[in-house]
Design an enzyme around this catalytic site. Structure first.
Site, short mmCIF file in Angstrom:
data_model
loop_
_atom_site.label_atom_id
_atom_site.label_comp_id
_atom_site.label_asym_id
_atom_site.label_seq_id
_atom_site.Cartn_x
_atom_site.Cartn_y
_atom_site.Cartn_z
N CYS A 75 -22.03 -3.21 -0.09
CA CYS A 75 -21.84 -4.14 -1.20
C CYS A 75 -22.54 -5.48 -0.95
O CYS A 75 -22.26 -6.15 0.05
CB CYS A 75 -20.34 -4.38 -1.43
SG CYS A 75 -19.99 -5.50 -2.81
N CYS B 130 -20.52 -6.26 -11.01
CA CYS B 130 -21.39 -5.27 -10.36
C CYS B 130 -22.75 -5.16 -11.03
O CYS B 130 -23.76 -4.87 -10.37
CB CYS B 130 -20.72 -3.89 -10.37
SG CYS B 130 -19.35 -3.74 -9.20
N ASP C 236 0.78 -1.24 0.00
CA ASP C 236 0.00 0.00 0.00
C ASP C 236 0.81 1.30 0.00
O ASP C 236 0.55 2.19 -0.78
CB ASP C 236 -0.97 -0.01 1.19
CG ASP C 236 -2.03 1.07 1.07
OD1 ASP C 236 -2.36 1.46 -0.07
OD2 ASP C 236 -2.54 1.54 2.10
N CYS D 233 -14.66 12.50 0.09
CA CYS D 233 -14.71 11.22 0.79
C CYS D 233 -14.41 11.40 2.27
O CYS D 233 -13.44 12.07 2.65
CB CYS D 233 -13.70 10.26 0.16
SG CYS D 233 -13.57 8.67 0.99
#
Length: 385
Positions: free
Chosen positions: A252, A192, A138, A218
């Site tokens: 989700c 999706c 990351d 965000c």
């Protein structure tokens, strides 16, 4: 130099060691497997959607092309660790006296956890097959999500995060770059469909379109990357989220499979599941560092953290928080003082707030804090404390 181990045996070694180290999934891709990623990243930066995250623009070339980061790389091993929560993290938003910390930050810093385990696996690859390796988690300029999609571990959903048919949206990603020539796995396709649950769940409308994120809106960016005051338009929408936001991930539908996953998961610290705002407001620099030792929360520093807690306090309608917020009007940090002003404007009556303003403005010298007093005095009071 490659030793005499077959490709099949090497792949078996990688999968065995990945499972032993607690990774839920592992797959392989080529460094040239994400040809569309550079242009998408460049557009993201050109439109300013990365906000103040200057390091993205500074590492644009290396980030978009793995072989630029390390020319010797021939294969990229992508590993995923499951951190799926035991319950929907959005449930905590109804407990206004508590703080909501993003699921990923409720335990040890995953960068530290994963990097050590990746190094162990990489070391065994070199010991058996020779060659050279590099590990990344990351913080390095590596586009893990497109690489994970190319390796077949999942696909980038409309919320721009990786979605897995087995683990939903709850995967940490890490990579091992190697000079070994490994057979790549087949890329995953997008599943999706017409679903837009993640987009509709965002409290601040941070998705200008499916598969596109405006980081400046965000809550994760606002509470973690943003170093200044939280913009006024987002404060009420933040609610009690003090570090990150899980709403788009939690919405989700593929997460139903994550709950049934049997692989080892990173569990949350008990004291970070439902921390109380009144206790967090009392943290000074020393106690903050101690309480969040080993946690990713520690990286934003005490002042930014208390700023976030004060925003949540202002949204709580909890009269018990008035005195702790009032005490922070004298905090050494202008960032904290400014956030305390807003919190109190939401917690006390107009009359009380006006009296506090008259007293504080006699000694306040920071322009940002003075501006907070001026703006919030024009706002209606929310309670009659």
């Amino acid at each position: 130099m490659r030793t005499s181990i077959s490709d099949t045996a090497l792949r078996q070694l990688i999968e065995r060691e990945a499972k032993r180290a607690g990774f839920a999934a592992v797959a392989v891709t080529r460094p040239d497997a994400i040809p569309l990623a550079p242009a998408r990243l460049a557009q993201f930066v050109d439109e300013g959607l990365h906000g103040s995250m200057g390091w993205i623009a500074e590492t644009l070339e290396r980030r978009s092309e793995p072989s630029v980061l390390w020319p010797e790389v021939r294969s990229i091993i992508v590993l995923a660790m499951n951190y799926g929560p035991d319950s929907d993290p959005r449930d905590l938003q109804s407990q206004k006296d508590c703080a909501a910390i993003s699921v990923y930050a409720r335990n040890r810093d995953y960068h530290d956890v994963m990097k050590g385990r990746l190094k162990e696996i990489a070391g065994k690859i070199v010991a058996r097959a020779g060659g050279d390796v590099k590990v990344f988690v990351d913080t390095a300029p590596v586009m893990e999500k497109p690489l994970a999609e190319a390796a077949g571990l999942g696909w980038q959903g409309k919320h721009t995060n990786l979605v897995s048919r087995e683990f939903g949206s709850w995967l940490f990603l890490g990579t091992i770059f190697t000079t070994a020539e490994l057979e790549p796995d087949e890329a995953e396709i997008d599943h999706c469909g017409s679903c837009r649950a993640c987009l509709d769940a965002c409290p601040t409308d941070a998705f200008p379109a499916p598969y596109r994120l405006d980081a400046r809106r965000c809550i994760s960016y606002l509470t973690i990357e943003n170093k200044g005051p939280i913009p006024l338009e987002f404060r009420q929408k933040i609610g009690n989220r003090i570090y990150g936001c899980d709403d788009c991930l939690a919405a989700c539908p593929w997460n139903k499979f994550a709950q049934a996953a049997s692989e080892q998961k990173l569990a949350a610290r008990d004291d970070l599941r439902e921390p109380r705002l009144i206790e967090l407001l009392a943290l000074d620099d020393a106690t903050f560092r101690t309480f969040f030792s080993g946690s990713p929360v520690k990286r934003i520093g005490r002042d930014r953290f208390i700023r976030n807690v004060l925003i949540a306090s202002g949204n709580s309608a909890d009269a018990a928080l008035v005195e702790p917020c009032r005490a922070l009007l004298a905090d050494p940090s202008p960032l904290v003082r400014g956030a305390a002003v807003w919190a109190l404007s939401r917690l006390v009556s107009r009359k009380t707030f006006s009296a506090l303003a008259q007293l504080a403005l006699k000694s306040e010298t920071e322009a940002d804090v003075i501006a907070e007093w001026q703006v919030t005095q024009a706002e209606p009071a929310r309670t009659q404390a």
